[in-house]
Design a protein around this motif. Sequence first.
Motif, mmCIF file in Angstrom:
data_model
loop_
_atom_site.group_PDB
_atom_site.id
_atom_site.type_symbol
_atom_site.label_atom_id
_atom_site.label_comp_id
_atom_site.label_asym_id
_atom_site.label_seq_id
_atom_site.Cartn_x
_atom_site.Cartn_y
_atom_site.Cartn_z
ATOM 1 N N ASN A 89 -14.622 6.301 -5.554
ATOM 2 C CA ASN A 89 -14.680 7.520 -4.771
ATOM 3 C C ASN A 89 -13.946 7.276 -3.460
ATOM 4 O O ASN A 89 -13.506 6.179 -3.182
ATOM 5 C CB ASN A 89 -16.118 8.008 -4.565
ATOM 6 N N LEU A 90 -13.798 8.308 -2.682
ATOM 7 C CA LEU A 90 -12.987 8.213 -1.473
ATOM 8 C C LEU A 90 -13.797 7.975 -0.209
ATOM 9 O O LEU A 90 -13.241 7.579 0.808
ATOM 10 C CB LEU A 90 -12.154 9.488 -1.326
ATOM 11 N N ARG A 91 -15.099 8.191 -0.273
ATOM 12 C CA ARG A 91 -15.946 8.033 0.909
ATOM 13 C C ARG A 91 -15.841 6.613 1.468
ATOM 14 O O ARG A 91 -16.072 5.635 0.772
ATOM 15 C CB ARG A 91 -17.397 8.336 0.572
ATOM 16 N N GLY A 92 -15.427 6.529 2.727
ATOM 17 C CA GLY A 92 -15.335 5.240 3.383
ATOM 18 C C GLY A 92 -14.131 4.400 2.994
ATOM 19 O O GLY A 92 -13.981 3.276 3.459
ATOM 20 N N GLN A 93 -13.270 4.931 2.152
ATOM 21 C CA GLN A 93 -12.101 4.183 1.686
ATOM 22 C C GLN A 93 -10.905 4.417 2.615
ATOM 23 O O GLN A 93 -10.708 5.526 3.123
ATOM 24 C CB GLN A 93 -11.711 4.619 0.268
ATOM 25 N N LEU A 94 -10.106 3.397 2.839
ATOM 26 C CA LEU A 94 -8.878 3.511 3.611
ATOM 27 C C LEU A 94 -7.739 3.740 2.620
ATOM 28 O O LEU A 94 -7.450 2.885 1.785
ATOM 29 C CB LEU A 94 -8.623 2.254 4.437
ATOM 30 N N GLY A 102 -13.028 10.013 3.536
ATOM 31 C CA GLY A 102 -12.182 8.840 3.492
ATOM 32 C C GLY A 102 -11.367 8.740 4.769
ATOM 33 O O GLY A 102 -11.455 9.610 5.642
ATOM 34 N N ASN A 103 -10.582 7.698 4.880
ATOM 35 C CA ASN A 103 -9.733 7.474 6.050
ATOM 36 C C ASN A 103 -8.296 7.289 5.590
ATOM 37 O O ASN A 103 -8.045 6.849 4.471
ATOM 38 C CB ASN A 103 -10.204 6.236 6.815
ATOM 39 N N VAL A 108 0.243 -0.173 4.492
ATOM 40 C CA VAL A 108 -0.660 -1.017 3.717
ATOM 41 C C VAL A 108 -1.030 -2.230 4.558
ATOM 42 O O VAL A 108 -0.177 -2.851 5.186
ATOM 43 C CB VAL A 108 0.000 -1.453 2.399
ATOM 44 N N SER A 109 -2.324 -2.533 4.582
ATOM 45 C CA SER A 109 -2.821 -3.718 5.280
ATOM 46 C C SER A 109 -3.909 -4.357 4.420
ATOM 47 O O SER A 109 -4.265 -3.835 3.363
ATOM 48 C CB SER A 109 -3.385 -3.332 6.650
ATOM 49 N N LYS A 110 -4.457 -5.447 4.907
ATOM 50 C CA LYS A 110 -5.541 -6.111 4.185
ATOM 51 C C LYS A 110 -6.793 -5.245 4.135
ATOM 52 O O LYS A 110 -7.666 -5.465 3.303
ATOM 53 C CB LYS A 110 -5.851 -7.458 4.830
ATOM 54 N N GLU A 111 -6.881 -4.253 5.007
ATOM 55 C CA GLU A 111 -8.031 -3.353 5.036
ATOM 56 C C GLU A 111 -7.867 -2.158 4.094
ATOM 57 O O GLU A 111 -8.804 -1.408 3.871
ATOM 58 C CB GLU A 111 -8.275 -2.835 6.466
ATOM 59 N N THR A 112 -6.669 -1.970 3.539
ATOM 60 C CA THR A 112 -6.406 -0.847 2.636
ATOM 61 C C THR A 112 -7.259 -0.990 1.381
ATOM 62 O O THR A 112 -7.362 -2.074 0.817
ATOM 63 C CB THR A 112 -4.907 -0.798 2.246
ATOM 64 N N ASN A 113 -7.857 0.119 0.960
ATOM 65 C CA ASN A 113 -8.629 0.129 -0.282
ATOM 66 C C ASN A 113 -7.869 0.774 -1.439
ATOM 67 O O ASN A 113 -7.975 0.337 -2.579
ATOM 68 C CB ASN A 113 -9.948 0.888 -0.098
ATOM 69 N N ILE A 114 -7.125 1.851 -1.116
ATOM 70 C CA ILE A 114 -6.448 2.614 -2.166
ATOM 71 C C ILE A 114 -5.015 2.925 -1.731
ATOM 72 O O ILE A 114 -4.786 3.419 -0.627
ATOM 73 C CB ILE A 114 -7.184 3.944 -2.455
ATOM 74 N N LEU A 115 -4.063 2.652 -2.619
ATOM 75 C CA LEU A 115 -2.681 3.069 -2.432
ATOM 76 C C LEU A 115 -2.391 4.142 -3.473
ATOM 77 O O LEU A 115 -2.491 3.890 -4.672
ATOM 78 C CB LEU A 115 -1.717 1.892 -2.613
ATOM 79 N N VAL A 116 -2.065 5.335 -3.002
ATOM 80 C CA VAL A 116 -1.726 6.444 -3.899
ATOM 81 C C VAL A 116 -0.209 6.455 -4.047
ATOM 82 O O VAL A 116 0.516 6.618 -3.065
ATOM 83 C CB VAL A 116 -2.215 7.795 -3.344
ATOM 84 N N TYR A 165 -0.924 -8.451 -1.173
ATOM 85 C CA TYR A 165 -2.329 -8.569 -0.767
ATOM 86 C C TYR A 165 -3.247 -8.722 -1.978
ATOM 87 O O TYR A 165 -4.221 -9.468 -1.936
ATOM 88 C CB TYR A 165 -2.756 -7.387 0.089
ATOM 89 N N GLN A 166 -2.943 -8.028 -3.062
ATOM 90 C CA GLN A 166 -3.732 -8.176 -4.285
ATOM 91 C C GLN A 166 -3.663 -9.615 -4.787
ATOM 92 O O GLN A 166 -4.674 -10.177 -5.211
ATOM 93 C CB GLN A 166 -3.236 -7.207 -5.368
ATOM 94 N N SER A 167 -2.477 -10.211 -4.725
ATOM 95 C CA SER A 167 -2.319 -11.596 -5.200
ATOM 96 C C SER A 167 -3.090 -12.577 -4.310
ATOM 97 O O SER A 167 -3.422 -13.678 -4.748
ATOM 98 C CB SER A 167 -0.838 -11.987 -5.258
ATOM 99 N N GLU A 168 -3.384 -12.156 -3.077
ATOM 100 C CA GLU A 168 -4.170 -12.983 -2.158
ATOM 101 C C GLU A 168 -5.664 -12.688 -2.266
ATOM 102 O O GLU A 168 -6.457 -13.225 -1.505
ATOM 103 C CB GLU A 168 -3.692 -12.749 -0.721
ATOM 104 N N GLY A 169 -6.032 -11.819 -3.197
ATOM 105 C CA GLY A 169 -7.443 -11.546 -3.443
ATOM 106 C C GLY A 169 -8.002 -10.302 -2.782
ATOM 107 O O GLY A 169 -9.203 -10.046 -2.876
ATOM 108 N N PHE A 170 -7.161 -9.523 -2.135
ATOM 109 C CA PHE A 170 -7.644 -8.287 -1.508
ATOM 110 C C PHE A 170 -7.662 -7.176 -2.557
ATOM 111 O O PHE A 170 -6.654 -6.943 -3.228
ATOM 112 C CB PHE A 170 -6.774 -7.906 -0.308
ATOM 113 N N PRO A 171 -8.796 -6.497 -2.696
ATOM 114 C CA PRO A 171 -8.969 -5.514 -3.779
ATOM 115 C C PRO A 171 -8.363 -4.146 -3.458
ATOM 116 O O PRO A 171 -9.074 -3.164 -3.231
ATOM 117 C CB PRO A 171 -10.486 -5.425 -3.920
ATOM 118 N N ILE A 172 -7.043 -4.064 -3.440
ATOM 119 C CA ILE A 172 -6.375 -2.786 -3.209
ATOM 120 C C ILE A 172 -6.142 -2.124 -4.563
ATOM 121 O O ILE A 172 -5.481 -2.682 -5.436
ATOM 122 C CB ILE A 172 -5.039 -2.976 -2.475
#
Length: 101
Positions: free
Chosen positions: A4-9, A33-34, A39-47, A71-78
Amino acid sequence: MKTNLRGQLVVFTGSLITMTRKEACHLVLSAKGNIANHVSKETNILVVGHYSKNLFDKEQLTKKEKMAQLYQSEGFPIMTINEKQLLKYAIDDLKSKYTSI
Protein backbone atom coordinates in the motif's frame (compact mmCIF):
# COMPACT_ATOMS: atom_id res chain seq x y z
CA MET A 1 6.77 -6.24 1.14
CA LYS A 2 4.12 -3.67 1.92
CA THR A 3 1.71 -3.19 -0.98
CA ASN A 4 0.00 0.00 0.00
CA LEU A 5 1.06 3.61 -0.28
CA ARG A 6 0.56 4.79 3.30
CA GLY A 7 3.89 5.92 4.69
CA GLN A 8 5.76 4.89 1.54
CA LEU A 9 8.29 7.15 -0.19
CA VAL A 10 7.43 7.07 -3.90
CA VAL A 11 9.53 8.21 -6.87
CA PHE A 12 8.38 8.40 -10.51
CA THR A 13 10.37 7.86 -13.70
CA GLY A 14 9.11 8.04 -17.27
CA SER A 15 5.79 9.34 -18.57
CA LEU A 16 2.50 8.10 -17.20
CA ILE A 17 -0.31 7.17 -19.58
CA THR A 18 -3.52 7.59 -17.57
CA MET A 19 -2.61 10.70 -15.59
CA THR A 20 -0.12 13.51 -15.31
CA ARG A 21 2.80 13.32 -12.89
CA LYS A 22 1.07 16.00 -10.78
CA GLU A 23 -2.12 13.92 -10.62
CA ALA A 24 -0.13 10.82 -9.69
CA CYS A 25 1.58 12.75 -6.89
CA HIS A 26 -1.81 13.88 -5.58
CA LEU A 27 -2.99 10.27 -5.69
CA VAL A 28 -0.03 9.11 -3.60
CA LEU A 29 -0.45 11.98 -1.16
CA SER A 30 -4.19 11.26 -0.78
CA ALA A 31 -3.25 7.71 0.23
CA LYS A 32 -0.90 9.20 2.89
CA GLY A 33 2.25 8.39 0.93
CA ASN A 34 5.20 10.70 0.33
CA ILE A 35 6.87 11.86 -2.88
CA ALA A 36 10.54 12.34 -3.76
CA ASN A 37 12.19 13.46 -6.98
CA HIS A 38 15.24 11.21 -6.72
CA VAL A 39 15.84 7.59 -5.76
CA SER A 40 17.61 7.21 -2.42
CA LYS A 41 18.14 4.52 0.18
CA GLU A 42 14.92 5.73 1.81
CA THR A 43 12.84 5.15 -1.36
CA ASN A 44 10.22 2.43 -0.99
CA ILE A 45 8.56 2.44 -4.41
CA LEU A 46 9.77 3.43 -7.88
CA VAL A 47 6.91 3.84 -10.35
CA VAL A 48 8.19 3.24 -13.88
CA GLY A 49 6.22 4.84 -16.70
CA HIS A 50 6.91 4.82 -20.41
CA TYR A 51 9.81 6.69 -21.89
CA SER A 52 11.26 7.22 -25.34
CA LYS A 53 14.78 6.21 -26.02
CA ASN A 54 17.03 7.29 -28.83
CA LEU A 55 17.21 4.54 -31.45
CA PHE A 56 20.99 4.42 -31.04
CA ASP A 57 20.98 4.50 -27.24
CA LYS A 58 21.93 1.07 -25.93
CA GLU A 59 20.85 1.85 -22.38
CA GLN A 60 17.40 0.48 -21.62
CA LEU A 61 17.00 1.81 -18.08
CA THR A 62 16.54 5.32 -16.76
CA LYS A 63 19.02 6.76 -14.27
CA LYS A 64 16.42 6.30 -11.52
CA GLU A 65 15.96 2.63 -12.43
CA LYS A 66 19.71 2.09 -12.38
CA MET A 67 19.98 3.77 -8.97
CA ALA A 68 17.11 1.65 -7.63
CA GLN A 69 18.81 -1.51 -8.88
CA LEU A 70 22.06 -0.47 -7.21
CA TYR A 71 20.31 0.08 -3.88
CA GLN A 72 18.39 -3.19 -4.28
CA SER A 73 21.68 -5.03 -4.81
CA GLU A 74 22.87 -3.48 -1.52
CA GLY A 75 19.84 -4.89 0.29
CA PHE A 76 17.50 -1.90 0.26
CA PRO A 77 13.93 -3.06 -0.42
CA ILE A 78 12.91 -0.71 -3.24
CA MET A 79 9.86 -2.05 -5.04
CA THR A 80 9.66 -1.26 -8.77
CA ILE A 81 6.09 -1.09 -10.05
CA ASN A 82 4.24 0.15 -13.10
CA GLU A 83 1.39 2.65 -13.35
CA LYS A 84 -1.29 -0.05 -13.26
CA GLN A 85 0.08 -1.39 -9.97
CA LEU A 86 0.21 2.14 -8.55
CA LEU A 87 -3.47 2.59 -9.35
CA LYS A 88 -4.33 -0.75 -7.74
CA TYR A 89 -2.45 0.14 -4.54
CA ALA A 90 -4.11 3.57 -4.42
CA ILE A 91 -7.59 2.12 -4.95
CA ASP A 92 -6.99 -0.53 -2.28
CA ASP A 93 -5.77 2.17 0.14
CA LEU A 94 -8.78 4.38 -0.51
CA LYS A 95 -11.19 1.44 -0.18
CA SER A 96 -9.74 0.43 3.17
CA LYS A 97 -9.83 4.06 4.31
CA TYR A 98 -13.54 4.38 3.63
CA THR A 99 -14.63 0.88 4.67
CA SER A 100 -13.09 1.30 8.10
CA ILE A 101 -15.24 4.33 8.92
